[in-house]
Structure formats: structure tokens, C-alpha cells
Design an enzyme around this catalytic site. Structure first.
Site, PDB file in Angstrom:
ATOM      1  N   GLU A 247       0.844  -1.192   0.000  1.00  0.00           N
ATOM      2  CA  GLU A 247       0.000   0.000   0.000  1.00  0.00           C
ATOM      3  C   GLU A 247       0.883   1.246   0.000  1.00  0.00           C
ATOM      4  OE1 GLU A 247      -2.176  -0.787   3.584  1.00  0.00           O
ATOM      5  OE2 GLU A 247      -2.978  -2.620   2.740  1.00  0.00           O
TER       6      GLU A 247
ATOM      7  N   LEU B  39      -6.051  -2.045  -0.920  1.00  0.00           N
ATOM      8  CA  LEU B  39      -5.818  -2.067   0.527  1.00  0.00           C
ATOM      9  C   LEU B  39      -6.219  -3.415   1.139  1.00  0.00           C
ATOM     10  CD1 LEU B  39      -6.879   0.904   2.811  1.00  0.00           C
ATOM     11  CD2 LEU B  39      -6.824  -1.437   3.632  1.00  0.00           C
TER      12      LEU B  39
ATOM     13  N   GLU C 266      -3.985  -6.642   3.260  1.00  0.00           N
ATOM     14  CA  GLU C 266      -2.751  -7.375   3.573  1.00  0.00           C
ATOM     15  C   GLU C 266      -2.865  -8.813   3.094  1.00  0.00           C
ATOM     16  OE1 GLU C 266      -4.195  -5.148   5.586  1.00  0.00           O
ATOM     17  OE2 GLU C 266      -2.573  -3.681   5.451  1.00  0.00           O
TER      18      GLU C 266
ATOM     19  N   GLN D 196       2.229  -1.997   5.691  1.00  0.00           N
ATOM     20  CA  GLN D 196       2.417  -0.589   6.052  1.00  0.00           C
ATOM     21  C   GLN D 196       2.781  -0.394   7.522  1.00  0.00           C
ATOM     22  OE1 GLN D 196      -0.909   2.419   5.425  1.00  0.00           O
ATOM     23  NE2 GLN D 196       0.502   2.728   3.747  1.00  0.00           N
ATOM     24  N   PHE D 197       2.076  -1.082   8.395  1.00  0.00           N
ATOM     25  CA  PHE D 197       2.459  -1.198   9.798  1.00  0.00           C
ATOM     26  C   PHE D 197       2.285  -2.674  10.129  1.00  0.00           C
ATOM     27  CE2 PHE D 197       1.579   3.275   9.560  1.00  0.00           C
ATOM     28  CZ  PHE D 197       2.480   3.847  10.438  1.00  0.00           C
TER      29      PHE D 197
ATOM     30  N   ASP E 273       1.446  -4.152  12.530  1.00  0.00           N
ATOM     31  CA  ASP E 273       0.212  -4.402  13.285  1.00  0.00           C
ATOM     32  C   ASP E 273      -0.957  -4.792  12.370  1.00  0.00           C
ATOM     33  OD1 ASP E 273       0.917  -2.132  15.854  1.00  0.00           O
ATOM     34  OD2 ASP E 273       2.007  -2.168  13.988  1.00  0.00           O
TER      35      ASP E 273
ATOM     36  N   ILE F  95      -0.820  -6.927   9.924  1.00  0.00           N
ATOM     37  CA  ILE F  95      -0.474  -8.154   9.202  1.00  0.00           C
ATOM     38  C   ILE F  95      -1.450  -9.305   9.457  1.00  0.00           C
ATOM     39  CG2 ILE F  95       1.036  -9.242  10.937  1.00  0.00           C
ATOM     40  CD1 ILE F  95       3.028  -9.749   8.573  1.00  0.00           C
TER      41      ILE F  95
ATOM     42  N   HIS G  73      -0.167   0.835  15.811  1.00  0.00           N
ATOM     43  CA  HIS G  73       1.023   1.328  15.110  1.00  0.00           C
ATOM     44  C   HIS G  73       2.261   1.116  15.979  1.00  0.00           C
ATOM     45  CE1 HIS G  73      -2.234   3.529  13.041  1.00  0.00           C
ATOM     46  NE2 HIS G  73      -1.428   3.590  12.010  1.00  0.00           N
TER      47      HIS G  73
END
Lengths: 325, 396
Positions: free
Chosen positions: A29, A58, A60, A82-83, A85, A87, A129
């Protein structure tokens, strides 16, 4: 040699590997025209084009699943989460396909994939995050798990991870992204997976840690030295699976005391594995109990994060406990 | 026992013409564009004007103003370092207000993170929102995450930061309401990016199969951080995705508060009659950054935002109210000034409040804390003492 931060070092690694091997692609992303929310992929789309630097929808699950298919077919994808968290939506794909495809196809298919992304706390990012969720991946057979703590290691480890023929979970402590600068060679070097490094030598106690906690541990070690005269050896594991047991054991042969510090939750965190392994195989080396300093077993809070994560006082307390046992 | 051949297609044959007819009707709604007033506030579709009194029409404007004023303050406070992160709402007020207004208090809302207007309509005060944003002692969510608002008092479920994972929850809550015989309707709000997640697809699929009394409002604000809608889907609209799950989808002008109100209101009524779910795609535009951590100049042009400003929802609704003799421009501007000074006062008050206690994160993990957390809390307290003895500041 340029002095760069970790974001720049990671960018160098991606650029060099993409130039070296046309099979390397980047997807995720906002990785393309924006260059990633932390700018790790900045400028790659200009050099390699939209076919190799792919802004994705968007999801995962989609990013990881599609990357696995690409890897099986012959590309070497680097998928950005992206973070880290975020995943969890991709868990089914990571466990059943990324980690186990080799086994379940009896070696006929492999998944040379890197799943990378920012992890860990320290930027007041709140519960989504800030997580250090490496234990889920360490627990899953078939995955390598890597977390660099400094720019030099980040480059060498990412290049190696891209070249490895299995799936690698590559975790980047975002609080270090721009706070540490050092000289990073522009030439092609790699750091083997499974090898830690001694950050600080010492004789009295071995402190095993990784990621951003290396810097907190250093502060605690300096304080312990200054106030109590204790000499703390700090090991940065760098790779969390497989972890460098030889380095840890050889340090314990000298110190006989072990403290493990990590941002991951304490219960079944990586410290539990290291501690259990030492207890099973090297109890004779220990002069006292192994101590773990970890994030408390609660979701990562937005407020008081420095009290929640391992901090100098918590590490100092653990050092006292092993030294005064 | 189910009847033989009742649940399966045997022999194989084309679908009956009535299905094709029904779906072409649905397709027209899903690819169409519902709008009550145009950019200049002129009525373009009488059938979409809700039957509301002048007072109610003015009230809707006031909600939108309050959302915009508060949004401005949250941005300002973030820049001052008093708020960790804010997701700007500017430009999306009509969708938030138009969605929440036709809901009943006992209906449940599963929002995302850009719906200040909806919280205000449902009774959440500016003070509560600021307490949340600044994590004061009165933060109802006790410092759990940023940019997220919710309170059971108003039947607003705190949004997830991982985009879209509230969608199946909304479906499940709606199915539960149906099983329990309640007349509750559940409304879920999310963005265009969320439509790419598995949660969206499975949430809508379950809703279709079980005829869940739920309304999904997809705010298509055209940007998922730097990813434009054309990269999010190859479909011509988001509303059309619902059709694959046997759910009607309707595309509406999300900057036209009256159209949003009318369409959502009809969808809520349909759900309340237990006739099934609806997906409403509200086409809008995110005038601000994704969050205060984002710099949109990296991926979109300032000219585009300027053009989008022409379509922003407050101006056009103000023009409509003026033309109907509901509110003069002067009164409208006065309203904005009034709310700005009111919020300024609230900000001052909230800034004086103490923060949350240091051990707050040990709360609300379990109903009965297990020994693990009790031991850890002891360690925590000892570490605070050690920090004091060592004279180190842990939270610098």
C-alpha cells in the site's frame, strides 16, 4: 561512505537488489507514487516503473497472497506491510502458504519472499502502530524472522533476506528509522541470517536483545556500570529465528548471568524460548535465574508507552536481580 | 429435511428472465447517481428531498458546522502536540451527518475514523471528543488508541484502526438483533479502501445470505492515503459490488446531505422491515490529508483539491437553506462563529484536565485479571520506585 539512517539504508538495499536481479519486485500500500508512508521505497517507481513497484489495493491478505503466488512462479517479491500491526489479515497466507508451501509440495515449490514492515513502539502510535508481534512468526515453522537495530545491519540483512530461498519476516523498528545515522558502504555486502553481534562487551552479565531495545539496554548498562560497577555484555540477535545460540552461550560461559530484553509481550515471547533453551542445555553455565524484561501482557497503550515497554528502570531492576541473587 | 432438488440447480438451465430484470434494475441503482440538490443548492430531484421541518433542516446544517469546527480544532491541537494524531474530516461532513441523522438512538453504529459529524448527531459532545483526543482523565476509551471514538452510551462501537474489520461485526450484530427479535438496525461506515479487504466481502456475503438488518455506508472519498479509487477497484462503482452478494447497492452524491439522508433513511427502513441489507456508496472527497502524519502533496495536485472544494458539502447546503428561507447566510456564518468560540472554551477546559493514571493499561484486558497481570503490575510499581531512586524521567 555515506552516513545514512535506516530508511535510507533499506532503500539502498532494495535499489541495489532490484538492479542486480530483475526478478525482484516491490508491492504494498502506497509504496509506489508515494514511496511508502515512511519513504522506504522512495524513488523506486521512478527507476523501476509500475510493473516492479506496485501500489496495491488495501488488503494485507491480498498483498501477501499475491506475493506468494509471484514468488512461486519465479519472482522475488518484497511485500510491504504498512504497519506490521496490520499483518493479521494475512495470517492464513503466511502460515499455510508462505511458511509451508515448500513442505506441502515436497520441495517442488518454494516461496522466496520478504514480508517487511515497520514494527515496535516508541513513537506514540497506539495499539495499531506499535506492536512487536515477532513471536507469532518465530513460532511458525518455515519462516525466518529478522529485526535489525541499525542502518548497516538493515542493509546487509535485507539484501540477504531477498536472496534467501525461503520466506523472511523482516521487521523494522520504526523508532530507529531516522534517529540513528552511521556509515553504510555503497558496495554489495550481505549479513548472514542467524548471526548476532556483540554491541558492548562485558564480564558480569549477558543482556540479549534486538531492535530499538538495543539502545535502551545500552543506557541501562551504562547506568549499572557507573552506579554499581557491573560490566554488562549486550548482544543484538539481529535474526530472531534461527537465533544465534552459539554467540549467547559463549557469552554466558564468561558471565554466567542472563537477562533478555524485548518489546514483544512477555508471555511466550522470544525470551521464553531463549530462556528455556539455556535451561534445557546449559543450566551448568548459570549462576542465577534468567530474567526477562518485556512489554506487559496487555494491548499496546497509546498513553504511558514508555512505562509499558522495557525502560531503563525496568532493565536496571532485572540487572539488580541477577547480580544480587 | 429439505425437499429433494429444492436447494440445487438440477437440471442445469439459464436463470429465469425475472432474475435478469431484477438485476438490471439493481444495476441501474448501483451505477447511477442519486442527488437531491446540485452544487449551487438547487433542487434537482424532488423525490429525494426528505420530509423534514425547517427546524430539522437547520439542525442538520448545525451538525455539519459543529463537525467542521471541531475538525479544525483537532487539527490545531495536533499541531500543538496536544493530540497524537487526527484524521481530517473536512469535505465528508454530509455523509457522516446524513447517515447518522435517520438512525434511532437504539440503532448501532460501527464507524470508521472520519465521522465526527455522526458522533455529534448521536449525542457525543465536543468535550467528550476532546477528552478522547487528548487522553484526559475523562477519556471514555482510556487511552486505548488514537483517532478513534466510541461510547456504548450512544451505541457507537469504537472503530478499528485496521481498516474495515468492523464490517463483519456489523453484520453479526445485525443478525443477532434479528435472532433476538429486536427492531434494531445496524449501520457500518467505512471507506473505499476497506472494500478491498476480505472483511468487506465476507461481511456483505453473510448479510445477503442471512438478510441481516444492516446498512453499509461506503464513503468513497476517492483516496486511500495515496491510492486513488481507480487503483482500488476495476469496477465502475463500489455500490455494484453488493450485487454479487444479492444485496442492493446505491450510488449517491455523498456531499449532498439531503440525498444521503433520504437514501440511508430508506435503507434503514428496509432493514427495519427485515427486508435485508443495503450498501450505500456515498461519493465524496477527502479535502484534507489522510491523517496529520500524511503529506498529500506527494501524490495529488493542489489544483485537484481546489476543484474539489467547489463541491464541498456545507456551501451548497447553505445555498439550499437560503433559497428555502430556512437560514440566511449571515445566520449561517454566525452559527460557525458561535460554535468556534464555544469549542475554544471547551478546549481551554479540557487542556486543564489531568491525564490518565500511569497504570491505566492494566485495566480492561480481562474481566478478572489473571495472576500474570497481577505479577506484572507489581513489577511495574517497583520499576517506578527504582526510576525515582535513580532520578530518571521515564516519560521524557
Amino acid at each position: 561512505m555515506p552516513r545514512v539512517n535506516m530508511v535510507q539504508a533499506l532503500n539502498m538495499a532494495l535499489r541495489e537488489e532490484m538492479r542486480r536481479d530483475p526478478r525482484v519486485v516491490v508491492l504494498g500500500e502506497d509504496v509506489g507514487r508515494m514511496g511508502g508512508v515512511f519513504l522506504v521505497t522512495e524513488g523506486l517507481i521512478e527507476e523501476f516503473g509500475e510493473e516492479r513497484v506496485i501500489d496495491t489495493p488495501l488488503t494485507e491478505m491480498g498483498i501477501v497472497g499475491v506475493a506468494i503466488g509471484m514468488a512461486m512462479y519465479g519472482l522475488r517479491p518484497v511485500a510491504e506491510i504498512q504497519f506490521i500491526d496490520f499483518i493479521y489479515e494475512a495470517f492464513d497466507q503466511i502460515v499455510n502458504n508462505a511458511a509451508w508451501m515448500r513442505f506441502r509440495s515436497a520441495g517442488m515449490y518454494k516461496v522466496p519472499l520478504v514480508i517487511r514492515g515497520p514494527c515496535c513502539g516508541g513513537i506514540r502510535g497506539g495499539m495499531h502502530h506499535s506492536q512487536s508481534n515477532e513471536a507469532y512468526f518465530i513460532h511458525t515453522p518455515g519462516l525466518y524472522v529478522v529485526m535489525p537495530s541499525r542502518p548497516y545491519d538493515a542493509k546487509g540483512l535485507l539484501k540477504e533476506s531477498i536472496r534467501v530461498d525461503d520466506a523472511v519476516i523482516f521487521l523494522e523498528p520504526k523508532s530507529v528509522y531516522r534517529t540513528v545515522r552511521e556509515e553504510v558502504p555503497e558496495d554489495d555486502y550481505t549479513i548472514p541470517l542467524g548471526k548476532g553481534r556483540v554491541v558492548r562487551e562485558g564480564d558480569d552479565v549477558t543482556l540479549v536483545t534486538w531492535g530499538a531495545m538495543v539502545y535502551v539496554a545500552e543506557k541501562a548498562a551504562e547506568l549499572a556500570e557507573k552506579r554499581r560497577g557491573w560490566s554488562v555484555e549486550i548482544i543484538d540477535l539481529r535474526t530472531l529465528f534461527p537465533w544465534d545460540k552459539d554467540l549467547v552461550v559463549s557469552s554466558l560461559e564468561k558471565t554466567g548471568r542472563l537477562v533478555i530484553v524485548h518489546e514483544a509481550w512477555k508471555t511466550l515471547g522470544p525470551g521464553a524460548e531463549i530462556s528455556a533453551y539455556i535451561a534445557e542445555n546449559h543450566i551448568d553455565l548459570l549462576r542465577g535465574p534468567v530474567k526477562r524484561v518485556a512489554s506487559y501482557d496487555t494491548p499496546f497503550p497509546l498513553v504511558h508507552e514508555k512505562l509499558y515497554m522495557p525502560n531503563v528502570a525496568r532493565i536496571y531492576r532485572a540487572l539488580m536481580e541477577v547480580m544480587e541473587w | 429435511m429439505t425437499s429433494l432438488l429444492g436447494d440445487v440447480d438440477l437440471p442445469f438451465k439459464p436463470l429465469p428472465p425475472r432474475v435478469l430484470e431484477e438485476y438490471s434494475g439493481m444495476l441501474r441503482e448501483a451505477l447511477g447517481f442519486k442527488r437531491a440538490i446540485d452544487e449551487e443548492g438547487r433542487v434537482v430531484d424532488e423525490s429525494l428531498l426528505p420530509k423534514l421541518t425547517n427546524r430539522e433542516l437547520a439542525e442538520i446544517y448545525e451538525y455539519m458546522v459543529r463537525a467542521r469546527v471541531l475538525d479544525g480544532w483537532l487539527l490545531k491541537l495536533q499541531r500543538m502536540g496536544k493530540v497524537a494524531l487526527h484524521a481530517p474530516n473536512r469535505g465528508q461532513e454530509a455523509t457522516a451527518v446524513g447517515t447518522a441523522k435517520p438512525m434511532k438512538p437504539h440503532d448501532w453504529l460501527f464507524p470508521s475514523y472520519r465521522e465526527l459529524g455522526a458522533y455529534i448527531v448521536r449525542g457525543m459532545s465536543e468535550e467528550e471528543i476532546l477528552d478522547r483526543a487528548m487522553n484526559t482523565i475523562d477519556d471514555p476509551l482510556k487511552g486505548s488508541d488514537f483517532a478513534i471514538y466510541g461510547n456504548r452510551k450512544y451505541n457507537i462501537v469504537p472503530a478499528p484502526v485496521p481498516v474495515g474489520n468492523q464490517i463483519p461485526l456489523a453484520t453479526g450484530a445485525a443478525i443477532a438483533a434479528k435472532i433476538l427479535g429486536h427492531d434494531t438496525v445496524v449501520v457500518a461506515m467505512f471507506g473505499d479502501g476497506a472494500s478491498s479487504r476480505g472483511d468487506f466481502h465476507t461481511g456483505l456475503n453473510f448479510a445477503g445470505v442471512f438478510k441481516a438488518p444492516v446498512v453499509y455506508v461506503l464513503q468513497n472519498n476517492q483516496w486511500a492515503i495515496s491510492v486513488p479509487t481507480k487503483r482500488q477497484t476495476a469496477a465502475p462503482s463500489f455500490a455494484v459490488k453488493a450485487l454479487a452478494y444479492g444485496v442492493p447497492g446505491i450510488r449517491v452524491d455523498g456531499n449532498d446531505v439531503l440525498a444521503v439522508y433520504s437514501i440511508v433513511s430508506r435503507a434503514i427502513e428496509r432493514a427495519r422491515r427485515r427486508e435485508g441489507p443495503t450498501l450505500v456508496e456515498a461519493v465524496t472527497y477527502r479535502l484534507g490529508a489522510h491523517t496529520t502524519a500524511d503529506d498529500p502533496s506527494r501524490y495529488r495536485r493542489e489544483e485537484e483539491v481546489k476543484i474539489a472544494e467547489r463541491y464541498e458539502p456545507l456551501r451548497r447546503y447553505r445555498k439550499f437553506l437560503e433559497s428555502q428561507g430556512v437560514l440566511t447566510e449571515k445566520e449561517a456564518l454566525q452559527l460557525e462563529e458561535e460554535w468556534d468560540s464555544r469549542v475554544e472554551e471547551i478546549v481551554r477546559k479540557v487542556l486543564q484536565k489531568p491525564g490518565l493514571p500511569k497504570d491505566v493499561f492494566f485495566e480492561n484486558v480481562y474481566e478478572r485479571p489473571p495472576w500474570v497481570l497481577e505479577e506484572e503490575k507489581k513489577e511495574f510499581e517497583e520499576s517506578l520506585k527504582i526510576a525515582e531512586e535513580l532520578g530518571i524521567e521515564l516519560e521524557e
